[in-house]
Design a protein around this motif. Structure first.
Motif, PDB file in Angstrom:
ATOM      1  N   ASP A 249      -8.355   6.028   9.088  1.00 44.85           N
ATOM      2  CA  ASP A 249      -8.399   5.800   7.646  1.00 44.85           C
ATOM      3  C   ASP A 249      -7.050   6.159   7.025  1.00 44.85           C
ATOM      4  OD1 ASP A 249      -9.364   5.133   5.164  1.00 44.85           O
ATOM      5  OD2 ASP A 249     -10.294   7.080   4.807  1.00 44.85           O
TER       6      ASP A 249
ATOM      7  N   ASN B 114      -3.592   5.328   4.810  1.00 40.55           N
ATOM      8  CA  ASN B 114      -3.117   4.486   3.715  1.00 40.55           C
ATOM      9  C   ASN B 114      -1.848   3.735   4.089  1.00 40.55           C
ATOM     10  OD1 ASN B 114      -5.143   5.193   1.880  1.00 40.55           O
ATOM     11  ND2 ASN B 114      -4.042   7.033   1.257  1.00 40.55           N
TER      12      ASN B 114
ATOM     13  N   ARG C 139      -4.906  -3.633   6.438  1.00 46.53           N
ATOM     14  CA  ARG C 139      -5.148  -2.205   6.608  1.00 46.53           C
ATOM     15  C   ARG C 139      -4.592  -1.775   7.957  1.00 46.53           C
ATOM     16  NH1 ARG C 139      -9.522  -1.584  10.103  1.00 46.53           N
ATOM     17  NH2 ARG C 139     -10.901  -3.410  10.270  1.00 46.53           N
ATOM     18  N   THR C 140      -4.450  -0.469   8.118  1.00 48.07           N
ATOM     19  CA  THR C 140      -3.963   0.045   9.389  1.00 48.07           C
ATOM     20  C   THR C 140      -5.066  -0.037  10.437  1.00 48.07           C
ATOM     21  OG1 THR C 140      -4.635   2.285   8.772  1.00 48.07           O
ATOM     22  CG2 THR C 140      -2.383   1.634   8.227  1.00 48.07           C
TER      23      THR C 140
ATOM     24  N   THR D 123      -6.602  -9.235   2.813  1.00 49.81           N
ATOM     25  CA  THR D 123      -6.224  -7.830   2.720  1.00 49.81           C
ATOM     26  C   THR D 123      -5.656  -7.377   4.059  1.00 49.81           C
ATOM     27  OG1 THR D 123      -8.455  -7.109   3.350  1.00 49.81           O
ATOM     28  CG2 THR D 123      -7.974  -7.270   0.985  1.00 49.81           C
TER      29      THR D 123
ATOM     30  N   THR E  87      -4.269  -2.827  -2.140  1.00 45.30           N
ATOM     31  CA  THR E  87      -4.455  -3.985  -1.293  1.00 45.30           C
ATOM     32  C   THR E  87      -5.275  -5.043  -2.000  1.00 45.30           C
ATOM     33  OG1 THR E  87      -5.326  -4.764   0.802  1.00 45.30           O
ATOM     34  CG2 THR E  87      -6.493  -2.971  -0.198  1.00 45.30           C
TER      35      THR E  87
ATOM     36  N   LEU F 182       0.868  -1.162   0.000  1.00 43.61           N
ATOM     37  CA  LEU F 182       0.000   0.000   0.000  1.00 43.61           C
ATOM     38  C   LEU F 182       0.903   1.209   0.000  1.00 43.61           C
ATOM     39  CD1 LEU F 182      -2.673  -1.007   2.644  1.00 43.61           C
ATOM     40  CD2 LEU F 182      -2.735  -1.281   0.175  1.00 43.61           C
TER      41      LEU F 182
END
Length: 329
Positions: free
Chosen positions: A56, A58, A47-48, A45, A33, A23
């Motif tokens: 939110d 990246n 994500r943070t 996937t 992702t 990402l």
């Protein structure tokens, strides 16, 4: 056209096909992702985690002083129909020959961010339709150098000898004096010439951009080529900005020129404008750096023509002298 000198992975990585998904923001690895370039989509996937750093994001971006410690998390979701047993590890980043951000493989030795990040676990099993959070801590050494450091946290699955990786980059700016800097090294001009005595040839200017500072920079490039005293200038055409280079990295450039006059001596000049991108994503130009070199552009075709003409003139004069000596008085 471009090549780079970059940290090499160990020999074992050569025998293993690796698919990497990072990402990243524009200018780095531009894949998202869940996508694997040149391969089927992976079934998970990342994500943070949503916490005091934001909900939110990246990627991970921190500013921390030497000796500081940060705790964060990575959320992994299984979108497939079978359970997944994923490896979790951190790794240093580097810029590939294609100008994209990548991470070294798990068996490579990390000395920067990859060594400073400590995932809470090195393996993770996730059931179909489920997600889990992997906590990790970033501990910056007391002797860490000021400036930008890049790495990432990775989840990977190896099947049939192919490692498929999904990760998120981690950018650290260690407190201290920021010293942005680029240099132009190994500047050279090669003139290929032309057999046409009155024609124009081709030339190539080559050089290496080196990030000599301690922050991530890209470069806006301008290259010029001309004869003595700026005569017969030749435009280079559009040159793309270099990729964002980590401190210490290099990027090799080759710029072709067409229709170059054989002017005995050519002058090649490279001008770089360093581009600094801040945390908000805005880019600011810094003072330009420049380097100049000279190269011979000898019109061999013209010299050969002149030499042939001289030989002919001498031959004609000699013939006339001989004729004059044998002529009756």
């Amino acid at each position: 056209m471009h090549s780079t000198s970059r940290p090499a992975t160990v020999a074992g990585a050569v025998a293993r096909a690796v698919v990497v998904v990072l990402l990243a923001v524009a200018g780095l690895a531009g894949v998202g992702t869940g996508l694997a370039a040149g391969a089927d989509a992976v079934p998970w996937t990342v994500r943070t985690a949503a916490n005091e750093f934001g909900s939110d994001r990246n990627n991970y971006s921190y500013t921390v002083d030497p000796g500081g410690r940060i705790e964060d998390g990575l959320v992994v979701a299984n979108h497939g129909t079978t359970s997944l047993d994923l490896a979790v590890y951190s790794a240093d980043a580097f810029t590939t020959d294609a100008g994209q951000l990548d991470l070294v493989t798990e068996d490579a030795t990390s000395t920067g961010v990859g060594a400073w990040v400590d995932p809470g676990q090195d393996h993770l099993t996730i059931q179909p339709g489920q997600s889990a959070e992997v906590p990790f801590a970033v501990t910056v050494p007391e002797n860490a150098t000021a400036g930008d450091h890049m790495g990432g946290i990775v989840t990977s699955l190896t099947q049939g000898g192919v490692e498929r990786r999904v990760g998120i980059r981690i950018q650290l700016r260690v407190g201290g004096g920021l010293k942005p800097g680029l240099s132009v090294e190994g500047l050279g001009v090669h003139y290929s010439g032309t057999p046409n005595p009155f024609g124009k040839g081709d030339a190539t200017t080559t050089y290496t951009i080196r990030n000599t500072g301690n922050v991530i920079l890209s470069a806006r490039q301008a290259v010029s080529l001309s004869g003595p005293f700026g005569s017969w200038p030749v435009p280079s055409g559009q040159i793309d900005d270099s990729p964002r280079l980590l401190p210490g990295e290099t990027w090799q450039v080759s710029v072709p020129f067409r229709g170059v006059v054989s002017a005995l001596q050519l002058t090649g000049t490279v001008t770089l404008v360093p581009l600094l991108t801040d945390a908000a994503g805005s880019t600011a130009p810094l003072p330009a750096v420049e380097n100049t070199t000279h190269a011979w552009a000898i019109p061999w075709g013209l010299f050969l023509l002149i030499a042939v003409m001289c030989v002919l003139v001498v031959a004609v004069l000699a013939f006339r002298r001989r004729q004059a000596k044998i002529s009756p008085e």
